[in-house]
Design a protein around this motif. Structure first.
Motif, short mmCIF file in Angstrom:
data_model
loop_
_atom_site.label_atom_id
_atom_site.label_comp_id
_atom_site.label_asym_id
_atom_site.label_seq_id
_atom_site.Cartn_x
_atom_site.Cartn_y
_atom_site.Cartn_z
N VAL A 46 11.65 9.00 -10.12
CA VAL A 46 10.71 9.82 -9.35
C VAL A 46 10.16 8.97 -8.22
N GLN A 47 9.93 9.59 -7.06
CA GLN A 47 9.37 8.85 -5.94
C GLN A 47 8.34 9.67 -5.19
N ALA A 48 7.45 8.96 -4.51
CA ALA A 48 6.46 9.58 -3.65
C ALA A 48 6.18 8.60 -2.52
N LYS A 49 5.71 9.11 -1.41
CA LYS A 49 5.43 8.27 -0.25
C LYS A 49 3.95 7.94 -0.18
N TYR A 50 3.67 6.72 0.27
CA TYR A 50 2.30 6.29 0.56
C TYR A 50 2.37 5.39 1.79
N ALA A 51 1.70 5.77 2.83
CA ALA A 51 1.64 5.00 4.07
C ALA A 51 3.05 4.66 4.59
N GLY A 108 -7.91 -3.61 4.26
CA GLY A 108 -6.79 -4.12 3.47
C GLY A 108 -6.93 -3.79 2.00
N LEU A 109 -8.12 -3.95 1.47
CA LEU A 109 -8.34 -3.62 0.06
C LEU A 109 -8.20 -2.12 -0.20
N ALA A 110 -8.61 -1.29 0.74
CA ALA A 110 -8.43 0.15 0.58
C ALA A 110 -6.95 0.52 0.56
N ALA A 111 -6.16 -0.13 1.41
CA ALA A 111 -4.72 0.14 1.43
C ALA A 111 -4.06 -0.28 0.11
N VAL A 112 -4.43 -1.45 -0.38
CA VAL A 112 -3.87 -1.93 -1.65
C VAL A 112 -4.30 -1.02 -2.80
N GLY A 113 -5.54 -0.60 -2.79
CA GLY A 113 -6.03 0.32 -3.82
C GLY A 113 -5.30 1.64 -3.79
N GLY A 114 -5.06 2.18 -2.60
CA GLY A 114 -4.32 3.43 -2.48
C GLY A 114 -2.89 3.30 -2.97
#
Length: 109
Positions: free
Chosen positions: A88-93, A20-26
């Protein structure tokens, strides 16, 4: 035997929290990257609109190239005189990180 079960439970909870912390960090890193891309794209468009930077294909096309160089995509570009406003936009997960920026000369200039 009970100690083994407790240890396994603690390890499972620790692994879940780590993921969970890795996802929030990303997501935080992606949001900052998109914000930087929006700032750079807005500055590029404003500089092209003012003539400070030559752009053969227009200020918004230059902003799109700058955003793409940062790994993002230009979603919207508006010019009002020498002031450029970009989104501007970008995708993450699978989610979109979106940022807006505005650049141009100071007011009253």
């Amino acid at each position: 035997m009970a100690g083994t079960s407790i240890s396994a439970g603690v390890l499972a909870i620790a692994a879940t929290l780590s993921l969970g912390l890795a996802a929030v960090g990303g997501a935080a890193v992606t949001a900052q990257r998109v914000a930087g891309a929006a700032d750079a794209a807005a500055l590029a468009a404003a500089d092209a609109a003012s003539g400070a930077v030559p752009a053969a294909d227009g200020p918004c096309a230059l902003a799109a190239r700058v955003a793409a160089a940062s790994g993002a995509q230009l979603a919207q570009c508006d010019l009002a005189g020498l002031v450029a406003t970009v989104t501007v936009q970008a995708k993450y997960a699978g989610l979109d990180a979106v940022s807006r920026a505005r650049a141009g000369p100071p007011e009253g200039f």
